[in-house]
Design a protein around this motif. Sequence first.
Motif, PDB file in Angstrom:
ATOM      1  N   ALA A 286       0.839  -1.207   0.000  1.00 47.15           N
ATOM      2  CA  ALA A 286       0.000   0.000   0.000  1.00 47.15           C
ATOM      3  C   ALA A 286       0.873   1.256   0.000  1.00 47.15           C
ATOM      4  O   ALA A 286       0.575   2.235  -0.690  1.00 47.15           O
ATOM      5  N   VAL A 287       1.973   1.233   0.763  1.00 50.11           N
ATOM      6  CA  VAL A 287       2.886   2.381   0.768  1.00 50.11           C
ATOM      7  C   VAL A 287       3.540   2.537  -0.599  1.00 50.11           C
ATOM      8  O   VAL A 287       3.672   3.657  -1.124  1.00 50.11           O
ATOM      9  N   LEU A 288       3.954   1.422  -1.213  1.00 52.75           N
ATOM     10  CA  LEU A 288       4.583   1.496  -2.536  1.00 52.75           C
ATOM     11  C   LEU A 288       3.603   2.029  -3.576  1.00 52.75           C
ATOM     12  O   LEU A 288       3.968   2.833  -4.446  1.00 52.75           O
ATOM     13  N   ARG A 289       2.345   1.610  -3.504  1.00 57.36           N
ATOM     14  CA  ARG A 289       1.340   2.123  -4.426  1.00 57.36           C
ATOM     15  C   ARG A 289       1.117   3.623  -4.192  1.00 57.36           C
ATOM     16  O   ARG A 289       0.944   4.386  -5.143  1.00 57.36           O
ATOM     17  N   THR A 290       1.122   4.027  -2.945  1.00 53.95           N
ATOM     18  CA  THR A 290       0.982   5.448  -2.625  1.00 53.95           C
ATOM     19  C   THR A 290       2.130   6.259  -3.207  1.00 53.95           C
ATOM     20  O   THR A 290       1.923   7.330  -3.798  1.00 53.95           O
TER      21      THR A 290
END
Length: 587
Positions: A286-290
């Motif tokens: 989720a952080v990488l997608r953000t």
Amino acid sequence: MLDPRIYRAAFLPVIFALVLVGFSLRDQPPGATTTLAPDAFDGEVALTQLDALAAAAPNREPGSPGDRLVAERVREGLEGIGFRVRTRRFGAATVDGTRQVASVYGERTGFSSERVLVVAQRDAVGSGARAQLSGTAALLELARVVGSRTLNRTLVLASISGGPAAARDLAEHLGGPVDAVVVLGDLAGDETVRPLVVPWGDGPRTAPLELRRTVETALSAEAGLAAGRAQPATQFARLAFPLTLGLQGPFVGDGIPAVLLSASGERPPAADQEVSEERLERFGRAVLRTMSALDGARSMPEAEGYVLLERKLLPAWPIRLLGAVLLLPVLIATIDGFARVRRRQEPVGRWLRWVALCALPFVLGVLLVVALKLTGLIGAAPPGPVAADAIPLEGGGLAALAAVVVVIALAWFLLRPYLGRVVGAPRDPSTPGAAAAVMIVLCAAAVVVWIANPWTALLLVPALHLWLLAIAPETRLHPLAALALFLVGLVPPLLIAISYLGQFDVGPLELAWTGLLLVAGGGISLPAALGWAVVLGCAGAVLAIGIRQALGEPPLSGGPGAPPSVRGPRTYAGPGSLGGTESALRR
């Protein structure tokens, strides 16, 4: 001192303000999205990194050998991937007192000078604290993933230690424009506490909704979790008295778009919290997608104050306007009452000294807290709120709280009357001059608060109106009714305190201890603390006037012993209707 006609007429602008508030509601903006798959984030590798760091440094108090060891591991990891790394060392007020800590920054330059900042806190209270360390492990795995990618924006990965002081130092030494900040909290704990995306700041601002939506969308896509939203009343409380346990607070307070992403919500996880590889992988992705979405999106707006109402957004400017028009009736009534009291030759200046004496006990309480910190009797006082178990309320804390309460009580019941006799302050506060003096000081404080934070000013509005009616001699209220108005005026701040009791998961004494530490550590500035001491003094003065009026009601205009009236009937508009001349007053 109160003319009901003038007071009622001053409410007319409120209607127009409410109409503007209704028209100011706007649609909530969407967040940024990306089509890149974040499968490159490997939860197994991140968990292995987490276990290695936790085994090498089970104890990571700020500035401790374990904290320095993890900082060195982070520096080596970022340098090995190709990041340009620098380390900043400084003294910080931490939960263990003033310590020398280090912040490690790894930068990978993109096509734009705008920065996307990802922050992880590596220190922790208690042994182990693997869930608290999961943000650092995810930070290193993110560095490995993006190390070979071409970026539009410059990416900065930061590992910090020292709590609110370290976050404040980082916000002040960013070294360039920052488009967005994502703070990594507990990304692997098996307990879920909402909201998972925390937007609050240490000032009357909230992270922009575009950034919040970006992180929430990524979290929903990768972890299948709803971030959760605070109720409007909670949002209002956060803006009226801005406090937050998350390290995004200093950034948001400075207007920088920032959020905290944590499975444990705003409060840090327990030291023995179990971790999950699956959750670490999902939150890491989720952080990488953000990061991918932020890298290709337009610039984020600055943090600002707003409240979400269903599908609409209420900005701060109509709240400021509404606060102004709600303060207006009290201001006009106070100015008119002051003029009336002066025409009666009441000694308002002497009553202002009496009000100052009512504020003195609370001012002394604030100064005592500062003195306890300067003398070292309060050892640890970070410049922001921390979790209850970080600086527990023990013998020393209870003694400090008790000392402040005792000093305030002694100053109110002993020192205040003595100084009143010394400076010649009047003794009977049931006169119109006392009411006028109290309202003058309250209105001045309310205007200052309105300028600084319109959300807080709205909390003072009920007290101003109700206390004006409670102490104005013309209202002729029953003592119980006056006491009820006084108590109702205290309800809004009490509701704010109750809201924080639940959100911080603390008791009343622990919340009071948090407030004391904020004053000692500068989280609440000395001018602000002294200003609230004056407001508390005015509250005490209102109560003293009400008690005096209950014991013996003063004579009103036209009664026995009252000053001669120089006005005709209310319907009379002839000569002398605006007040008598000196000759009329003598007659």
